[in-house]
Design a protein around this motif. Structure first.
Motif, PDB file in Angstrom:
ATOM      1  N   ALA B  50       0.915  -5.529 -10.293  1.00  0.00           N
ATOM      2  CA  ALA B  50       1.228  -6.223  -9.002  1.00  0.00           C
ATOM      3  C   ALA B  50       0.980  -5.083  -7.754  1.00  0.00           C
ATOM      4  CB  ALA B  50       2.705  -6.521  -9.056  1.00  0.00           C
ATOM      5  N   SER B  51       1.565  -3.948  -8.120  1.00  0.00           N
ATOM      6  CA  SER B  51       1.356  -2.959  -7.011  1.00  0.00           C
ATOM      7  C   SER B  51      -0.160  -2.528  -6.763  1.00  0.00           C
ATOM      8  CB  SER B  51       2.254  -1.670  -7.642  1.00  0.00           C
ATOM      9  OG  SER B  51       3.694  -1.793  -7.527  1.00  0.00           O
ATOM     10  N   PHE B  52      -0.911  -2.647  -7.776  1.00  0.00           N
ATOM     11  CA  PHE B  52      -2.427  -2.239  -7.465  1.00  0.00           C
ATOM     12  C   PHE B  52      -2.780  -3.629  -6.675  1.00  0.00           C
ATOM     13  CE2 PHE B  52      -6.470  -3.634  -9.187  1.00  0.00           C
ATOM     14  CZ  PHE B  52      -7.118  -2.628  -8.745  1.00  0.00           C
ATOM     15  N   SER B  53      -2.760  -4.836  -7.444  1.00  0.00           N
ATOM     16  CA  SER B  53      -3.519  -5.827  -6.690  1.00  0.00           C
ATOM     17  C   SER B  53      -3.073  -5.926  -5.043  1.00  0.00           C
ATOM     18  CB  SER B  53      -3.114  -6.994  -7.591  1.00  0.00           C
ATOM     19  OG  SER B  53      -3.294  -8.262  -6.656  1.00  0.00           O
ATOM     20  N   ILE B  54      -1.442  -5.972  -4.998  1.00  0.00           N
ATOM     21  CA  ILE B  54      -0.921  -6.448  -3.743  1.00  0.00           C
ATOM     22  C   ILE B  54      -1.537  -5.299  -2.396  1.00  0.00           C
ATOM     23  CG2 ILE B  54       0.959  -6.420  -2.281  1.00  0.00           C
ATOM     24  CD1 ILE B  54       2.513  -7.453  -4.901  1.00  0.00           C
ATOM     25  N   ALA B  55      -1.329  -3.820  -3.130  1.00  0.00           N
ATOM     26  CA  ALA B  55      -1.807  -2.945  -2.164  1.00  0.00           C
ATOM     27  C   ALA B  55      -3.420  -2.870  -1.845  1.00  0.00           C
ATOM     28  CB  ALA B  55      -1.260  -1.553  -2.611  1.00  0.00           C
ATOM     29  N   LEU B  56      -4.122  -3.316  -2.770  1.00  0.00           N
ATOM     30  CA  LEU B  56      -5.449  -3.461  -2.401  1.00  0.00           C
ATOM     31  C   LEU B  56      -5.949  -4.694  -1.532  1.00  0.00           C
ATOM     32  CD1 LEU B  56      -8.163  -2.287  -3.703  1.00  0.00           C
ATOM     33  CD2 LEU B  56      -8.340  -4.215  -5.075  1.00  0.00           C
ATOM     34  N   VAL B  57      -5.217  -5.936  -1.799  1.00  0.00           N
ATOM     35  CA  VAL B  57      -5.514  -6.987  -1.178  1.00  0.00           C
ATOM     36  C   VAL B  57      -4.827  -6.702   0.380  1.00  0.00           C
ATOM     37  CG1 VAL B  57      -4.913  -9.439  -0.806  1.00  0.00           C
ATOM     38  CG2 VAL B  57      -5.433  -8.543  -3.114  1.00  0.00           C
ATOM     39  N   ILE B  58      -3.704  -6.470   0.345  1.00  0.00           N
ATOM     40  CA  ILE B  58      -2.959  -6.073   1.748  1.00  0.00           C
ATOM     41  C   ILE B  58      -3.803  -5.086   2.642  1.00  0.00           C
ATOM     42  CG2 ILE B  58      -1.177  -5.104   2.826  1.00  0.00           C
ATOM     43  CD1 ILE B  58      -0.504  -7.743   2.422  1.00  0.00           C
ATOM     44  N   SER B  59      -4.637  -4.097   2.021  1.00  0.00           N
ATOM     45  CA  SER B  59      -5.396  -3.175   2.739  1.00  0.00           C
ATOM     46  C   SER B  59      -6.277  -4.023   3.547  1.00  0.00           C
ATOM     47  CB  SER B  59      -5.925  -2.140   1.918  1.00  0.00           C
ATOM     48  OG  SER B  59      -7.025  -2.497   1.056  1.00  0.00           O
ATOM     49  N   ILE B  60      -6.856  -5.092   2.900  1.00  0.00           N
ATOM     50  CA  ILE B  60      -8.081  -5.814   3.568  1.00  0.00           C
ATOM     51  C   ILE B  60      -7.505  -6.853   4.568  1.00  0.00           C
ATOM     52  CG2 ILE B  60      -9.923  -7.344   3.332  1.00  0.00           C
ATOM     53  CD1 ILE B  60     -10.041  -6.024   0.296  1.00  0.00           C
ATOM     54  N   VAL B  61      -6.435  -7.637   4.099  1.00  0.00           N
ATOM     55  CA  VAL B  61      -5.958  -8.732   5.018  1.00  0.00           C
ATOM     56  C   VAL B  61      -4.690  -8.586   5.747  1.00  0.00           C
ATOM     57  CG1 VAL B  61      -7.150 -10.546   3.390  1.00  0.00           C
ATOM     58  CG2 VAL B  61      -4.922  -9.960   2.821  1.00  0.00           C
ATOM     59  N   GLY B  62      -4.097  -7.692   5.500  1.00  0.00           N
ATOM     60  CA  GLY B  62      -2.602  -7.321   5.963  1.00  0.00           C
ATOM     61  C   GLY B  62      -2.715  -7.204   7.778  1.00  0.00           C
ATOM     62  N   GLY B  63      -1.723  -7.255   8.344  1.00  0.00           N
ATOM     63  CA  GLY B  63      -1.507  -7.327   9.729  1.00  0.00           C
ATOM     64  C   GLY B  63      -0.968  -6.003  10.182  1.00  0.00           C
ATOM     65  N   ARG B  64      -0.711  -5.324   9.578  1.00  0.00           N
ATOM     66  CA  ARG B  64       0.004  -3.799   9.912  1.00  0.00           C
ATOM     67  C   ARG B  64      -0.607  -2.456   8.993  1.00  0.00           C
ATOM     68  NH1 ARG B  64       1.820  -0.717  13.593  1.00  0.00           N
ATOM     69  NH2 ARG B  64       0.325   0.476  12.676  1.00  0.00           N
ATOM     70  N   PRO B  65      -1.601  -2.220   9.618  1.00  0.00           N
ATOM     71  CA  PRO B  65      -2.342  -1.047   9.026  1.00  0.00           C
ATOM     72  C   PRO B  65      -1.501  -0.052   8.746  1.00  0.00           C
ATOM     73  CG  PRO B  65      -3.729  -1.972  10.694  1.00  0.00           C
ATOM     74  CD  PRO B  65      -2.208  -2.550  10.750  1.00  0.00           C
ATOM     75  N   GLY B  66      -1.296   1.023   7.754  1.00  0.00           N
ATOM     76  CA  GLY B  66      -0.440   1.853   7.271  1.00  0.00           C
ATOM     77  C   GLY B  66       0.956   1.633   6.539  1.00  0.00           C
ATOM     78  N   MET B  67       0.914   0.134   6.302  1.00  0.00           N
ATOM     79  CA  MET B  67       2.122  -0.194   5.835  1.00  0.00           C
ATOM     80  C   MET B  67       1.755  -0.499   4.142  1.00  0.00           C
ATOM     81  SD  MET B  67       4.567  -3.443   6.505  1.00  0.00           S
ATOM     82  CE  MET B  67       3.668  -4.921   5.935  1.00  0.00           C
ATOM     83  N   ILE B  68       2.884   0.055   3.386  1.00  0.00           N
ATOM     84  CA  ILE B  68       2.233  -0.314   1.864  1.00  0.00           C
ATOM     85  C   ILE B  68       3.173  -1.262   1.296  1.00  0.00           C
ATOM     86  CG2 ILE B  68       2.677   1.233  -0.182  1.00  0.00           C
ATOM     87  CD1 ILE B  68       0.352   2.460   1.626  1.00  0.00           C
ATOM     88  N   SER B  69       2.320  -2.197   0.490  1.00  0.00           N
ATOM     89  CA  SER B  69       3.077  -3.333  -0.148  1.00  0.00           C
ATOM     90  C   SER B  69       2.918  -3.017  -1.524  1.00  0.00           C
ATOM     91  CB  SER B  69       2.526  -4.484   0.416  1.00  0.00           C
ATOM     92  OG  SER B  69       2.888  -4.659   1.531  1.00  0.00           O
ATOM     93  N   GLY B  70       3.940  -3.613  -2.457  1.00  0.00           N
ATOM     94  CA  GLY B  70       3.826  -3.673  -4.018  1.00  0.00           C
ATOM     95  C   GLY B  70       4.638  -4.296  -4.482  1.00  0.00           C
ATOM     96  N   ALA B  71       4.948  -4.061  -5.782  1.00  0.00           N
ATOM     97  CA  ALA B  71       6.187  -4.659  -6.607  1.00  0.00           C
ATOM     98  C   ALA B  71       7.327  -3.922  -5.888  1.00  0.00           C
ATOM     99  CB  ALA B  71       6.273  -4.425  -7.941  1.00  0.00           C
ATOM    100  N   THR B  72       8.505  -4.978  -5.322  1.00  0.00           N
ATOM    101  CA  THR B  72       9.683  -4.082  -5.024  1.00  0.00           C
ATOM    102  C   THR B  72      11.015  -4.676  -5.558  1.00  0.00           C
ATOM    103  OG1 THR B  72       9.750  -6.052  -3.554  1.00  0.00           O
ATOM    104  CG2 THR B  72       8.549  -4.214  -2.545  1.00  0.00           C
ATOM    105  N   GLY B  73      11.908  -4.089  -5.374  1.00  0.00           N
ATOM    106  CA  GLY B  73      13.172  -4.241  -5.932  1.00  0.00           C
ATOM    107  C   GLY B  73      13.687  -5.461  -5.700  1.00  0.00           C
ATOM    108  N   ALA B  74      13.639  -5.620  -4.332  1.00  0.00           N
ATOM    109  CA  ALA B  74      14.075  -7.078  -3.890  1.00  0.00           C
ATOM    110  C   ALA B  74      13.583  -8.345  -4.496  1.00  0.00           C
ATOM    111  CB  ALA B  74      13.914  -6.975  -2.178  1.00  0.00           C
ATOM    112  N   MET B  75      12.321  -8.098  -4.735  1.00  0.00           N
ATOM    113  CA  MET B  75      11.732  -9.302  -5.504  1.00  0.00           C
ATOM    114  C   MET B  75      12.080  -9.294  -6.667  1.00  0.00           C
ATOM    115  SD  MET B  75       9.992 -10.630  -2.791  1.00  0.00           S
ATOM    116  CE  MET B  75       8.434 -11.370  -2.593  1.00  0.00           C
ATOM    117  N   ALA B  76      12.198  -8.059  -7.453  1.00  0.00           N
ATOM    118  CA  ALA B  76      12.272  -8.090  -8.883  1.00  0.00           C
ATOM    119  C   ALA B  76      13.687  -8.608  -9.198  1.00  0.00           C
ATOM    120  CB  ALA B  76      12.299  -6.691  -9.333  1.00  0.00           C
ATOM    121  N   LEU B  77      14.636  -8.455  -8.226  1.00  0.00           N
ATOM    122  CA  LEU B  77      16.057  -8.833  -8.346  1.00  0.00           C
ATOM    123  C   LEU B  77      16.132 -10.327  -8.539  1.00  0.00           C
ATOM    124  CD1 LEU B  77      17.548  -6.257  -6.167  1.00  0.00           C
ATOM    125  CD2 LEU B  77      18.165  -6.525  -8.478  1.00  0.00           C
ATOM    126  N   LEU B  78      15.234 -11.129  -7.837  1.00  0.00           N
ATOM    127  CA  LEU B  78      15.156 -12.497  -7.628  1.00  0.00           C
ATOM    128  C   LEU B  78      14.660 -13.215  -8.876  1.00  0.00           C
ATOM    129  CD1 LEU B  78      14.018 -13.044  -3.964  1.00  0.00           C
ATOM    130  CD2 LEU B  78      16.318 -13.377  -4.776  1.00  0.00           C
TER     131      LEU B  78
END
Lengths: 141, 487
Positions: B50-78
């Motif tokens: 998840a962290s690999f794929s999300i960070a990779l895809v977001i680097s191309i289509v995200g709206g905030r350059p420089g922001m890092i996305s991946g697997a997170t605690g908030a989501m895991a808890l749900l």
């Protein structure tokens, strides 16, 4: 001698005391203006955005916090140029770079005075600044 | 700047800084991705993919350059209940559905609706998240010896004290290496990552989740996907604002919402769990000199490379080291300023914050906590604005009563308002002065109709003064209707 004065503040009470000293020094050396610097640390960005909504409101709040210091300088008949920087690598690094790049004659700092434990974890900003700034530094307690 | 030039700028304005920051982030991401997988109850590879794929895809289509996305605690808890009751395949399906919902949210440009989430709810959200991440680590201490406690303490000591000496390497990574080495050399026999599940030794592959495509499946995953959508966007847009502030630049929040959607859809098909932007990692990225799209790309590629090459070593990491890192994450996530300020902020705001936190800690669901906080804020707001002042005076030798109304007239305030009208006065005319008031809804018009009816029954004439344009428009449209229907 001290014509180009940089006053670096964090917005605490110590900043006002540092501002008073900066004004005294400016009137002694006949400087007509004081440059005011405020550096926002990365972790401060986080809590400011959280408490004020977004980056724009956070910036406005910071300017409000600096207003009394600006007022103090202006009331002394001096002009003030305010700059807010975002210290991505740390507050000390940003202050040092700004002071060295612009070749100030003197840097005046307000020292917040952290507790021993805080200093151990965070490190002392004043200490780092004094070590690396080329200009003389006046630290106001 | 045209689009091409802007794209080029977003990717390549800071090549060296972005690549180095990306490597630092990747090193810090590994322990978190593994720990969040364990929280969700899935194999570490699900979080790493998840962290690999999300960070990779977001680097191309995200709206905030420089922001890092991946697997997170908030989501895991749900995800915990969904995984426990239905398994991994349903989680992957829920991840894809989450992505679709986020994509729709972004396309419909709904990010401005985030303004309906009060700040005290957002503060409650991050504090509750911090508490849950902390409590999720307590299970690792059950039935453990003092060695576990000692290793966790050592991990934390290295994490917090090493930066005093050097900032060249991330202290979390050094802590993990040292603690792993100690555990191996002393042969302590503490639980390791390897005991929690398998690690990937291949690149993720495209797979359609093997679930029955029925309405029943949808009914199972939809509530989870909805909660993941809300929490993911909430944390991502908050993080985007923080990165905006740190870098003193602006970003496109709707584009970021769409990007998060595309990233989650892709991730679900490649065997990863739903994720979102990470506050802590984004702060690390910017502090390490990352500011462009390349930083997220560099983090993704480095992460995958490290996992494939060092997988055998990663399984040796003791859970104690990961627990230490998660405790650091929870301390860093918690907004300590809100505790120091709690006596200074309005009581209602403090209550909303505390209720949000308590609801999350009780239900283990961040989405329900946010909902409770928003509803409570709305109630407090209605209660605050429902205070109406009515000032009565007499004119024309006491034959005319003037009621000066000050405040908002709507469903929550009409009861108070009506109580202040006195029908027993011996008068010929009643004037309702609404110059300093505003009629908001059907209830407000209904209240005026009621007053008219009651006065008219005693042959007292009723007139209005100072109706503003919107109010009189509303009164024209629905006034009299409620009177005629016998209210």
């Amino acid at each position: 001698m001290f014509k180009k004065i940089l006053l670096s503040v964090d917005g605490s009470d110590h900043s006002l005391r540092a501002a008073e000293k900066a004004i005294e020094l400016a009137s002694l050396s006949g400087a007509g203006s004081i440059d005011l610097l405020h550096v926002v640390a990365g972790n401060t960005s986080k809590s400011d955005v959280l408490h004020h909504g977004d980056s724009d409101s956070a910036s406005r709040k910071r300017m409000e916090k600096l207003a009394p210091i600006e007022g103090l300088i202006e009331n002394a008949g001096l002009s003030v140029n305010t700059e807010v920087l975002h210290g991505q690598n740390g507050i000390a690094e940003a202050v040092v770079q700004h002071a060295n790049d612009n070749e100030y004659d003197i840097l005046i700092l307000g020292s917040r005075g952290l507790s021993t434990v805080q200093t151990m974890v965070l490190g002392s900003v004043s200490h780092k600044v004094m070590k690396h700034v080329k200009a003389p530094v006046l630290m106001v307690k | 700047m045209n689009t091409l030039a802007q794209t080029k700028h977003e990717w390549f304005h800071n090549v060296r800084g972005d690549i180095i920051a990306g490597v630092v982030v990747a090193l810090a991401l590994i322990p978190e991705a593994i720990a969040f997988s364990i929280i969700a109850g899935v194999d570490p590879m699900v979080g790493l993919y998840a962290s690999f794929s999300i960070a990779l895809v977001i680097s191309i289509v995200g709206g905030r350059p420089g922001m890092i996305s991946g697997a997170t605690g908030a989501m895991a808890l749900l995800m915990i209940t969904l995984v426990a009751e239905h398994g991994l395949e349903y989680l992957l399906a829920a991840t894809i559905l989450t992505g679709i919902l986020q994509l729709i949210f972004g396309i419909l440009k709904l990010s401005s609706f985030m303004k309906f989430i009060p700040r005290s709810v957002m503060i409650g959200f991050v504090n509750a998240l911090a508490i849950l991440i902390f409590t999720s680590q307590l299970q690792h201490f059950v039935d453990e010896t003092w060695i576990m406690y000692a290793l966790v303490a050592l991990t934390l000591a290295i994490i917090y004290l090493l930066p005093r000496l050097t900032n060249a390497v991330p202290s979390t990574l050094v802590a993990i290496i040292i603690v792993t080495a100690i555990a191996l050399i002393m042969n302590t026999g503490v639980r390791t990552v390897g005991d929690m599940g398998a690690l990937p030794d291949t690149l993720p592959v495209f797979l359609i989740p093997s679930i029955p495509l029925t309405f029943e499946t949808l009914a199972i995953i939809f509530p989870y996907a909805l909660a993941l959508t809300v929490v993911g966007l909430l944390e991502s847009l908050l993080t985007a604002s923080i990165v905006d502030d740190m870098t003193d630049t602006e970003s496109d929040k709707n584009k970021e919402s769409r990007g998060q959607g595309i990233a989650n859809i892709t991730t679900g098909f490649f065997g990863g769990m739903a994720g979102c932007a990470m506050i802590g990692q984004s702060v690390i990225n910017v502090k390490s000199g990352g500011s462009g799209r390349l930083s997220s790309f560099s983090a993704a590629v480095t992460l995958m490379f490290l996992i494939l090459v060092l997988g055998n070593l990663v399984v040796q990491i003791p859970m104690a080291a990961l627990a230490g890192v998660m405790i650091m994450v929870s301390i860093g996530t918690f907004d300590w300023q809100s505790l120091m300020n709690i006596h200074r902020i309005p009581k209602t705001d403090a209550t909303v914050m505390v209720v949000t936190v308590s609801t999350v800690v009780y239900t283990h669901d961040l989405a329900i906590g946010v909902l409770a906080g928003v509803v409570l804020s709305a109630i407090f707001f209605a209660w605050k604005v429902s205070k109406v002042e009515v000032d009565k005076s007499f004119a024309d030798n006491g034959t005319k009563a003037v009621y000066a109304v000050e405040g908002q007239l709507f469903f929550a305030s009409v009861t108070d308002f009506l109580e202040k009208i006195d029908y027993s006065d011996k008068i010929n005319e009643a004037v309702i002065d609404v110059t300093h008031s505003h009629l908001w809804d059907d209830s407000a018009i209904g209240a005026l109709d009621k007053i008219e009816t009651k006065f008219e029954q005693q042959n007292i004439k009723v007139s209005y003064k100072g109706l503003n344009r919107e109010s009189s428009k509303l009164k024209e449209e629905i006034g009299g209707l409620s009177k005629a229907s016998g209210h």
